[in-house]
Write a protein that holds these residues in place. Structure first.
Motif, PDB file in Angstrom:
ATOM      1  N   PRO A 329       1.671  -8.677  -3.485  1.00 25.77           N
ATOM      2  CA  PRO A 329       2.736  -9.832  -3.865  1.00 25.77           C
ATOM      3  C   PRO A 329       3.306  -9.356  -5.635  1.00 25.77           C
ATOM      4  N   MET A 330       1.647  -9.015  -6.214  1.00 24.16           N
ATOM      5  CA  MET A 330       1.859  -8.667  -7.756  1.00 24.16           C
ATOM      6  C   MET A 330       2.236  -6.770  -6.945  1.00 24.16           C
ATOM      7  N   PHE A 331       2.255  -6.193  -6.281  1.00 21.05           N
ATOM      8  CA  PHE A 331       2.736  -4.869  -6.437  1.00 21.05           C
ATOM      9  C   PHE A 331       3.915  -4.890  -5.887  1.00 21.05           C
ATOM     10  N   LEU A 332       3.793  -5.206  -4.932  1.00 17.60           N
ATOM     11  CA  LEU A 332       5.454  -5.800  -4.823  1.00 17.60           C
ATOM     12  C   LEU A 332       6.186  -5.834  -5.618  1.00 17.60           C
ATOM     13  N   LEU A 333       5.978  -6.411  -6.482  1.00 19.39           N
ATOM     14  CA  LEU A 333       6.525  -7.385  -7.717  1.00 19.39           C
ATOM     15  C   LEU A 333       6.930  -6.401  -8.894  1.00 19.39           C
ATOM     16  N   ILE A 334       5.681  -5.342  -8.731  1.00 18.24           N
ATOM     17  CA  ILE A 334       5.791  -4.314 -10.294  1.00 18.24           C
ATOM     18  C   ILE A 334       6.522  -3.242  -9.807  1.00 18.24           C
ATOM     19  N   ALA A 335       7.186  -2.431  -8.257  1.00 17.96           N
ATOM     20  CA  ALA A 335       7.929  -1.991  -7.736  1.00 17.96           C
ATOM     21  C   ALA A 335       9.157  -2.265  -7.785  1.00 17.96           C
ATOM     22  N   THR A 336       9.363  -3.223  -8.135  1.00 19.60           N
ATOM     23  CA  THR A 336      11.316  -3.609  -7.828  1.00 19.60           C
ATOM     24  C   THR A 336      11.588  -3.032  -9.043  1.00 19.60           C
ATOM     25  N   ARG A 337      10.899  -2.550  -9.875  1.00 15.12           N
ATOM     26  CA  ARG A 337      10.882  -1.406 -11.790  1.00 15.12           C
ATOM     27  C   ARG A 337      11.962  -2.987 -12.352  1.00 15.12           C
ATOM     28  N   ASP A 338      12.550  -4.016 -12.129  1.00 13.32           N
ATOM     29  CA  ASP A 338      12.227  -5.138 -12.763  1.00 13.32           C
ATOM     30  C   ASP A 338      11.706  -5.289 -13.797  1.00 13.32           C
ATOM     31  N   SER A 339      12.147  -5.455 -15.473  1.00 23.17           N
ATOM     32  CA  SER A 339      11.239  -6.036 -15.969  1.00 23.17           C
ATOM     33  C   SER A 339      10.566  -7.702 -15.502  1.00 23.17           C
ATOM     34  N   VAL A 402      -1.079  11.016  -4.278  1.00 20.04           N
ATOM     35  CA  VAL A 402      -1.711  11.803  -3.213  1.00 20.04           C
ATOM     36  C   VAL A 402      -1.424  10.845  -1.279  1.00 20.04           C
ATOM     37  N   GLY A 403      -1.134   9.751  -1.564  1.00 22.82           N
ATOM     38  CA  GLY A 403      -0.863   9.088  -1.456  1.00 22.82           C
ATOM     39  C   GLY A 403       1.213   8.453  -1.183  1.00 22.82           C
ATOM     40  N   GLY A 404       1.116   9.420  -2.051  1.00 24.81           N
ATOM     41  CA  GLY A 404       3.280   9.684  -2.312  1.00 24.81           C
ATOM     42  C   GLY A 404       3.700   7.583  -1.996  1.00 24.81           C
ATOM     43  N   GLY A 405       3.196   6.687  -2.901  1.00 29.33           N
ATOM     44  CA  GLY A 405       3.343   5.899  -2.980  1.00 29.33           C
ATOM     45  C   GLY A 405       2.101   4.924  -3.621  1.00 29.33           C
ATOM     46  N   HIS A 406       2.542   3.720  -3.367  1.00 31.07           N
ATOM     47  CA  HIS A 406       1.516   2.747  -4.234  1.00 31.07           C
ATOM     48  C   HIS A 406       0.958   2.073  -3.368  1.00 31.07           C
ATOM     49  N   TRP A 407       1.279   1.968  -1.846  1.00 31.36           N
ATOM     50  CA  TRP A 407       0.495   1.176  -0.718  1.00 31.36           C
ATOM     51  C   TRP A 407      -1.508   1.510  -1.153  1.00 31.36           C
ATOM     52  N   PRO A 408      -1.612   3.047  -1.172  1.00 29.93           N
ATOM     53  CA  PRO A 408      -3.774   3.491  -1.257  1.00 29.93           C
ATOM     54  C   PRO A 408      -4.365   2.908  -2.848  1.00 29.93           C
ATOM     55  N   GLY A 411      -4.856  -0.835  -1.634  1.00 24.23           N
ATOM     56  CA  GLY A 411      -6.240  -0.669  -1.026  1.00 24.23           C
ATOM     57  C   GLY A 411      -7.618  -0.717  -2.484  1.00 24.23           C
ATOM     58  N   TYR A 412      -7.057  -0.031  -2.719  1.00 23.96           N
ATOM     59  CA  TYR A 412      -8.544   0.340  -4.283  1.00 23.96           C
ATOM     60  C   TYR A 412      -8.606  -0.755  -4.800  1.00 23.96           C
ATOM     61  N   TYR A 413      -7.178  -1.132  -5.154  1.00 25.74           N
ATOM     62  CA  TYR A 413      -7.422  -2.600  -5.838  1.00 25.74           C
ATOM     63  C   TYR A 413      -7.918  -4.294  -5.189  1.00 25.74           C
ATOM     64  N   ILE A 414      -7.696  -3.832  -3.965  1.00 25.50           N
ATOM     65  CA  ILE A 414      -8.434  -5.117  -3.076  1.00 25.50           C
ATOM     66  C   ILE A 414      -9.452  -4.699  -2.800  1.00 25.50           C
ATOM     67  N   THR A 415     -10.038  -3.443  -2.973  1.00 28.69           N
ATOM     68  CA  THR A 415     -11.264  -2.819  -2.955  1.00 28.69           C
ATOM     69  C   THR A 415     -12.326  -3.439  -3.601  1.00 28.69           C
ATOM     70  N   LEU A 416     -11.565  -3.223  -4.854  1.00 31.00           N
ATOM     71  CA  LEU A 416     -12.201  -4.078  -6.523  1.00 31.00           C
ATOM     72  C   LEU A 416     -13.074  -5.512  -6.524  1.00 31.00           C
ATOM     73  N   LEU A 417     -11.988  -6.356  -6.190  1.00 33.08           N
ATOM     74  CA  LEU A 417     -11.821  -7.638  -5.595  1.00 33.08           C
ATOM     75  C   LEU A 417     -13.328  -7.938  -4.949  1.00 33.08           C
ATOM     76  N   LEU A 418     -13.137  -7.554  -3.449  1.00 36.93           N
ATOM     77  CA  LEU A 418     -13.656  -7.269  -2.145  1.00 36.93           C
ATOM     78  C   LEU A 418     -15.368  -7.258  -3.035  1.00 36.93           C
ATOM     79  N   LEU A 419     -15.554  -6.194  -3.589  1.00 40.93           N
ATOM     80  CA  LEU A 419     -16.656  -6.045  -4.358  1.00 40.93           C
ATOM     81  C   LEU A 419     -17.306  -6.652  -5.100  1.00 40.93           C
ATOM     82  N   THR A 420     -16.329  -7.204  -6.026  1.00 40.34           N
ATOM     83  CA  THR A 420     -17.020  -8.545  -7.589  1.00 40.34           C
ATOM     84  C   THR A 420     -16.931  -9.495  -6.382  1.00 40.34           C
TER      85      THR A 420
END
Length: 455
Positions: A329-339, A402-408, A411-420
């Protein structure tokens, strides 16, 4: 209340305040570099490259500070474990302030060519060395001067230095951000760096009045009384640390991953992504980051109070799991471009992340024995900064391209959370069974083993 108890209380408060203010100044210096990286360094110090390459190059210089942090952790950790904590903290503050002020007067690529980015990298390395020695010493000065039951709260105030530094950095950049683009790129960006000289003087005045760590002084007194057989200090702290406690170091690295990465993900990568690819106004994003820093500063004490009631590890693990839930949800909200929606999305990450980050300092400090504690927490935290935290904007920017969008990036963000999360629970299990780390604030020590086992 006896005079000795009253004196100890005053010393504990003075040490905590000094650690907080000094750390806030250090993080201010570090954060303004991150903000300048996102907004100006690519244009001024890598002017020959296209915008995307210039941004990547600027993020690479940003990472240099993190590459240097383990060096600072090892050098100043050794000194701190051998001769004491106080003088180290004075030295790191002077180093950081000097490097930051010099960046404020540094000629750009247009003035001196390739020498400009080279000097920028060198000064960034000095910043990294200073922070590498600063954080561990500040944590220990605050926690080792405080009674065991309140060490989590004392450690939280050291962590408050991060949002406080971010608030200062945001306020100063917001002030100069009102300048025209020409004035901002010409001289406006330098003002935050030059202001560091004033803040360092304030921090030094306060730190010079603080006594040495109580735990360290007690250990030295015990050594003097019992003789060499009861040596309180390790001859070569890093050697003893890696010989006896290397699993704690590795788990400490993982347990710190999101705590270090999140700030630079938000204040550097998202700032760059929003103001370039998403087309959000620069001033709007700076305003959002200021509100988020204030939110973190207000939220962390509440998380620390909750941890005293239900246990440090329960709060940390619960917050990390909640952060995983809100990541998409956080990334989806950022991608809206609405402040407004961008602010809401980032606030979800800040509230969950800050609840864990508030307790990280005290949690790590209690994982290592006094003899190698400065080196232990510094090495764990700063290695994490180098391998994981400092590379976050660079990796995220690369994935975005390289991913052409924010979804990669998601995945990176969630991986860091799981590791932590995994490493926090594993370190909690080891800490709960360690006699040296006993007496954790409230029920934290007992709760640690229960949470780790349950999960």
């Amino acid at each position: 209340m006896s005079p000795s108890v009253s004196t100890a209380g005053r010393q504990a408060r003075r040490a905590t305040v000094a650690s907080f203010i000094g750390t806030a100044v250090e993080w201010y210096d570090f954060y303004i570099y991150g903000t300048a990286t996102a907004l100006v360094f690519g244009k001024l110090f890598f002017a020959g490259a296209d915008p995307a390459t210039g941004t990547l190059a600027a993020f690479a210089t940003f990472w240099v500070g993190f590459l240097a942090r383990p060096i600072g952790g090892l050098v100043f950790g050794h000194i701190g474990d051998r001769v004491g904590r106080k003088n180290v903290l004075v030295t790191t503050l002077v180093l950081m302030g000097s490097a930051t002020t010099l960046i404020g007067v540094l000629p750009t690529y247009a003035d001196i060519g390739v020498a400009a980015p080279v000097l920028l990298v060198l000064l960034r390395a000095v910043q990294g060395i200073a922070v590498g020695g600063e954080w561990g010493g500040a944590v220990l000065m605050a926690t080792e001067n405080t009674e065991r039951g309140r060490r989590g709260i004392a450690g939280m105030w050291v962590q408050q230095g991060s949002p406080a530094g971010a608030v200062l950095a945001s306020l100063v950049f917001i002030a100069v951000g009102h300048l025209s683009d020409e004035a901002f790129l010409s001289w406006g960006w330098r003002v935050p760096f030059l202001l560091s000289a004033v803040l360092v003087v304030i921090g030094l005045v306060i730190r010079l009045k603080v006594s040495e760590s109580t735990d360290f002084e007690t250990a030295r007194a015990r050594e003097k009384k019992a003789g060499p057989a009861a040596r309180a200090t390790a001859k070569v702290p890093v050697v003893e640390l890696l010989r006896t406690s290397w699993p704690l170091v590795l788990l400490g690295v993982g347990a710190s991953a999101m705590g270090i990465s999140s700030a630079y993900f938000t204040n550097t990568f998202v700032l760059s992504w929003a103001t370039s690819d998403l087309g959000v106004d620069r001033q709007t994003m700076l305003d959002i980051l200021l509100v988020l820093a204030v939110l973190q500063f207000l939220w962390q004490p509440l998380a620390a109070l909750l941890a005293r009631r239900v246990g440090t590890v329960r709060v940390m693990a619960g917050a990390l799991i909640a952060n995983i839930v809100v990541a998409v949800p956080m990334f989806l909200l950022i991608a809206t471009r609405d402040s407004t929606l961008i602010g809401l999305g980032l606030a979800l990450g800040v509230i969950t992340g800050a609840s864990y980050y508030a307790m990280l300092a005290g949690f790590l400090a209690q994982a290592f024995p006094v003899r190698v504690r400065y080196t232990g927490i510094s090495l764990a935290y700063q290695l994490c900064s180098t391998v994981i935290g400092g590379s976050t904007p660079l990796v995220a920017q690369w994935l975005l391209g390289v991913g052409g969008g924010h979804w990669p990036v998601v995945g990176y963000y969630i991986t860091l959370l799981l590791l932590t999360t995994v490493c926090v629970l594993a370190l909690a299990r080891r800490r709960a069974g360690s006699s040296d780390a006993g007496g954790a604030e409230g029920s934290a020590g007992r709760a640690a083993e229960g949470v780790a086992t349950a999960v």
